[in-house]
Design a protein around this motif. Sequence first.
Motif, PDB file in Angstrom:
ATOM      1  N   LEU A 204       0.822  -1.198   0.000  1.00 23.32           N
ATOM      2  CA  LEU A 204       0.000   0.000   0.000  1.00 23.32           C
ATOM      3  C   LEU A 204       0.870   1.267   0.000  1.00 23.32           C
ATOM      4  N   PHE A 205       1.855   1.246   0.909  1.00 21.01           N
ATOM      5  CA  PHE A 205       2.729   2.423   0.984  1.00 21.01           C
ATOM      6  C   PHE A 205       3.576   2.584  -0.270  1.00 21.01           C
ATOM      7  N   GLY A 206       4.032   1.472  -0.810  1.00 20.90           N
ATOM      8  CA  GLY A 206       4.804   1.536  -2.066  1.00 20.90           C
ATOM      9  C   GLY A 206       3.984   2.176  -3.160  1.00 20.90           C
ATOM     10  N   PHE A 207       2.728   1.731  -3.251  1.00 20.28           N
ATOM     11  CA  PHE A 207       1.850   2.277  -4.285  1.00 20.28           C
ATOM     12  C   PHE A 207       1.601   3.768  -4.053  1.00 20.28           C
ATOM     13  N   ILE A 208       1.320   4.102  -2.782  1.00 22.12           N
ATOM     14  CA  ILE A 208       1.077   5.527  -2.466  1.00 22.12           C
ATOM     15  C   ILE A 208       2.313   6.358  -2.778  1.00 22.12           C
ATOM     16  N   GLY A 209       3.498   5.808  -2.377  1.00 21.94           N
ATOM     17  CA  GLY A 209       4.760   6.537  -2.601  1.00 21.94           C
ATOM     18  C   GLY A 209       5.005   6.798  -4.064  1.00 21.94           C
ATOM     19  N   VAL A 210       4.897   5.735  -4.862  1.00 21.68           N
ATOM     20  CA  VAL A 210       5.157   5.858  -6.298  1.00 21.68           C
ATOM     21  C   VAL A 210       4.138   6.790  -6.945  1.00 21.68           C
ATOM     22  N   ALA A 211       2.883   6.610  -6.551  1.00 24.01           N
ATOM     23  CA  ALA A 211       1.832   7.420  -7.167  1.00 24.01           C
ATOM     24  C   ALA A 211       1.986   8.889  -6.830  1.00 24.01           C
ATOM     25  N   THR A 212       2.220   9.195  -5.559  1.00 25.06           N
ATOM     26  CA  THR A 212       2.329  10.601  -5.169  1.00 25.06           C
ATOM     27  C   THR A 212       3.612  11.224  -5.721  1.00 25.06           C
ATOM     28  N   ALA A 213       4.717  10.431  -5.733  1.00 24.64           N
ATOM     29  CA  ALA A 213       5.974  10.952  -6.275  1.00 24.64           C
ATOM     30  C   ALA A 213       5.822  11.272  -7.759  1.00 24.64           C
ATOM     31  N   SER A 214       5.168  10.358  -8.477  1.00 26.35           N
ATOM     32  CA  SER A 214       4.964  10.575  -9.915  1.00 26.35           C
ATOM     33  C   SER A 214       4.112  11.822 -10.150  1.00 26.35           C
ATOM     34  N   LEU A 215       3.062  11.919  -9.339  1.00 29.83           N
ATOM     35  CA  LEU A 215       2.189  13.086  -9.486  1.00 29.83           C
ATOM     36  C   LEU A 215       2.949  14.369  -9.157  1.00 29.83           C
ATOM     37  N   ALA A 216       3.783  14.287  -8.096  1.00 29.84           N
ATOM     38  CA  ALA A 216       4.551  15.471  -7.686  1.00 29.84           C
ATOM     39  C   ALA A 216       5.542  15.869  -8.771  1.00 29.84           C
ATOM     40  N   VAL A 217       6.246  14.865  -9.330  1.00 34.58           N
ATOM     41  CA  VAL A 217       7.210  15.151 -10.399  1.00 34.58           C
ATOM     42  C   VAL A 217       6.505  15.835 -11.563  1.00 34.58           C
ATOM     43  N   TYR A 218       5.387  15.239 -11.942  1.00 34.49           N
ATOM     44  CA  TYR A 218       4.650  15.787 -13.089  1.00 34.49           C
ATOM     45  C   TYR A 218       4.174  17.214 -12.793  1.00 34.49           C
ATOM     46  N   THR A 219       3.581  17.378 -11.597  1.00 31.27           N
ATOM     47  CA  THR A 219       3.014  18.693 -11.262  1.00 31.27           C
ATOM     48  C   THR A 219       4.106  19.747 -11.134  1.00 31.27           C
ATOM     49  N   VAL A 220       5.151  19.408 -10.345  1.00 38.59           N
ATOM     50  CA  VAL A 220       6.224  20.388 -10.120  1.00 38.59           C
ATOM     51  C   VAL A 220       6.918  20.711 -11.434  1.00 38.59           C
TER      52      VAL A 220
ATOM     53  N   PHE B 287       5.344   5.572   6.855  1.00 36.88           N
ATOM     54  CA  PHE B 287       5.513   4.129   6.704  1.00 36.88           C
ATOM     55  C   PHE B 287       5.957   3.479   8.021  1.00 36.88           C
ATOM     56  N   VAL B 288       6.947   4.086   8.680  1.00 37.12           N
ATOM     57  CA  VAL B 288       7.453   3.530   9.944  1.00 37.12           C
ATOM     58  C   VAL B 288       6.326   3.513  10.984  1.00 37.12           C
ATOM     59  N   VAL B 289       5.614   4.637  11.062  1.00 35.49           N
ATOM     60  CA  VAL B 289       4.491   4.711  12.006  1.00 35.49           C
ATOM     61  C   VAL B 289       3.447   3.654  11.640  1.00 35.49           C
ATOM     62  N   GLY B 290       3.209   3.517  10.330  1.00 39.91           N
ATOM     63  CA  GLY B 290       2.218   2.545   9.834  1.00 39.91           C
ATOM     64  C   GLY B 290       2.599   1.122  10.174  1.00 39.91           C
ATOM     65  N   VAL B 291       3.874   0.793  10.046  1.00 41.78           N
ATOM     66  CA  VAL B 291       4.329  -0.579  10.345  1.00 41.78           C
ATOM     67  C   VAL B 291       4.102  -0.901  11.820  1.00 41.78           C
ATOM     68  N   PHE B 292       4.496   0.081  12.677  1.00 37.13           N
ATOM     69  CA  PHE B 292       4.307  -0.167  14.108  1.00 37.13           C
ATOM     70  C   PHE B 292       2.819  -0.257  14.461  1.00 37.13           C
ATOM     71  N   ALA B 293       2.044   0.577  13.825  1.00 38.47           N
ATOM     72  CA  ALA B 293       0.593   0.536  14.063  1.00 38.47           C
ATOM     73  C   ALA B 293       0.019  -0.784  13.589  1.00 38.47           C
ATOM     74  N   ALA B 294       0.494  -1.257  12.419  1.00 40.82           N
ATOM     75  CA  ALA B 294       0.009  -2.529  11.874  1.00 40.82           C
ATOM     76  C   ALA B 294       0.376  -3.677  12.819  1.00 40.82           C
ATOM     77  N   LEU B 295       1.628  -3.632  13.319  1.00 44.62           N
ATOM     78  CA  LEU B 295       2.065  -4.672  14.264  1.00 44.62           C
ATOM     79  C   LEU B 295       1.165  -4.702  15.498  1.00 44.62           C
ATOM     80  N   TRP B 296       0.861  -3.525  15.982  1.00 43.71           N
ATOM     81  CA  TRP B 296       0.055  -3.436  17.198  1.00 43.71           C
ATOM     82  C   TRP B 296      -1.358  -3.980  16.948  1.00 43.71           C
TER      83      TRP B 296
END
Lengths: 249, 415
Positions: A33-49, A186-195
Amino acid sequence: MTEQPKADEAGVILGPFRIRRLFQKTLFGVFALFGFIGVATASLAVYTVDTQLTQEYVSNSRDIAKTIADSSVDILLNRDLAALQSLVDQFVEIQGIRYIYITDETGEFLAHTFVPGIPEEILASDTTDTATVERSLPGMGDFVEVGSPILAGFAGNVHVGMDTGLIALKIQRAIGQQIYLICAVFVVGVFAALWFVNLAARPIGELLTYAANLVQRGGDAPEARVLERQDEAGQLARLFRLVAGGRRD
Amino acid sequence: MITRRSFAGYGLFGALLAPRARGLPVSDSEILLGTSAAFSGPSRGLGIELYRGAQACFEEVNRQGGVFGRKIRLRTYDDGYQPDPSVKNTMTLMLEDDVFGLFGYVGTPTVTRVLPLLKKFQDRSILLFFPFTGAQPQREPPYGEFAFNLRASYRQETGGLVDNFVRVGRRRIAVFYQADAYGRSGWAGVRAALARHGERLAGEATYRRGTKFTSTMRRQVEILKAENPDAVICIGAYAACAAFARDAVDLGLTVPIANLSFVGSENLLKLLAGVREDSSRYTDLLVNSQVVPSYEETSIPAVREYRELMQRHDPSPPKELVTESYTAFAQSFVSLEGFLNAKLMTEVLRRLGPEPSREALEAAMFTVQDFDLGIGESVSFAPERRQGLQRVYYTVVRDNRFVTLTDWHERFAKT
């Protein structure tokens, strides 16, 4: 897959069962999920910026070229090239502008900011053409060059080169900042997921332990905490006990 | 960077001070002139030498009682030969120090940026006297009316160099120049002079202002060498021009290398002499145009006076401005020019009479007609004549010093 639990001397399974597969799948889901969000937002940011910055820089360059062109008319007509150069030198201090050159109506260079000399690519180009072009100049970098005519081109043309390396740098910075943010989330998400996984896995593990004891000992299985739970794990445990011939609450 | 806010701040500050400060430029005891010049950086030798020459004259005038009892004082600031500090210094001189006039500025990129300020504050009647630059902007509209020049222009210097080179058969002339208003001014002069002979620039290469002698000029030499020039005219300051001459000779570009008066000949020679024991291989090909006669020509009355006063006063630049080491020359072309500037300035202040005012300065300048400055060339000013001297001198290196060139054919004829 569950791990084999420990048992006491009387054969009572102590558990707990460790829920690995569920845990792995959840973590994989988080990563994906985070990989997809990262790639998608980065791509959008690159394109927009990239799009917006380039448009903004080109637009600014056009304005600057037009300003110089408008300011140059009297200076050119007076043939005061020192004043013309002084004007150009002030504009080249603006961030992002790497070079400016002014040619007369015949294409001869009247003022420029190149050191140690005018690049061959520019010497070979049609300097009367004021269309926006992309240039790659050896030893200098990549540029977007815009032009503006002076007195409709009858007195010459102004050309302004914007450094696209600066745009790339700004994109890098924007992406870098985004990556920092995604990593932190992502780090916060991993710990939250573990919990959350542990929270969800604990009653399932207790249920598995109780179910294993039921299989081993039938109605003699010891009472377990999971039977007291009011959630689905508790209901399932009580159902198992009923099926195994234990008491009904 | 000068911001609009700081500019407005100066304006407000100046306005608040104005009623009190207006009386300051001329008091019963002194006349205050303002200077912004290079006292730091690679071109500091120009500002320091010009200041020393002017001070030698002013100190002598003051020693003899001043002008109608008023001592001539210089309020001096360092701009490092950079436009923005020059503009800031000028605002301070005009609005805070409220000087009587601006005197002895150094450089084209600095002066061209200061000229609009003179127009902006023209109600204060502050004029710029004898800047150390031969560029056109302070000689022509729209700013020519705010300045008076003593020295010949770069057009005259470059025109003379081109004419002489062409006369000895060197028609392919290339230009090495500073990438700013000064360089462009000289470049335009060479281009125009070549056009009169039906020629075009054989090649051109540039360098950035502030380049040091330790920098390499290999690329610039390669660019010009590829065009196979008969001569190169340099429009730059001494550090960069010395570096170019050094690298040109080392890379086999052995053609005459000319420099304009602004270069600072003694500093140029000093740098080249320090390269190796046999420095003549770097200096034999040099020819420098000058706008004042040689300080070795002791038959010239003003030169004798200059040498005597330089020896007597040996002026030092303001201590607070000298942050880098510099060994001054006993005599130099630049300090001689500073001396002549100060001599003419003193004469104009005398012509103002015992009640001097800034408003009367311009009219006083126009009373200077066929004035003998002591160098064998009379000086005149008029509304359409804002430059006093017209003559250009040419010098070459002999016995490690610049001497007057007498025969272009003998020295530089193309074989």
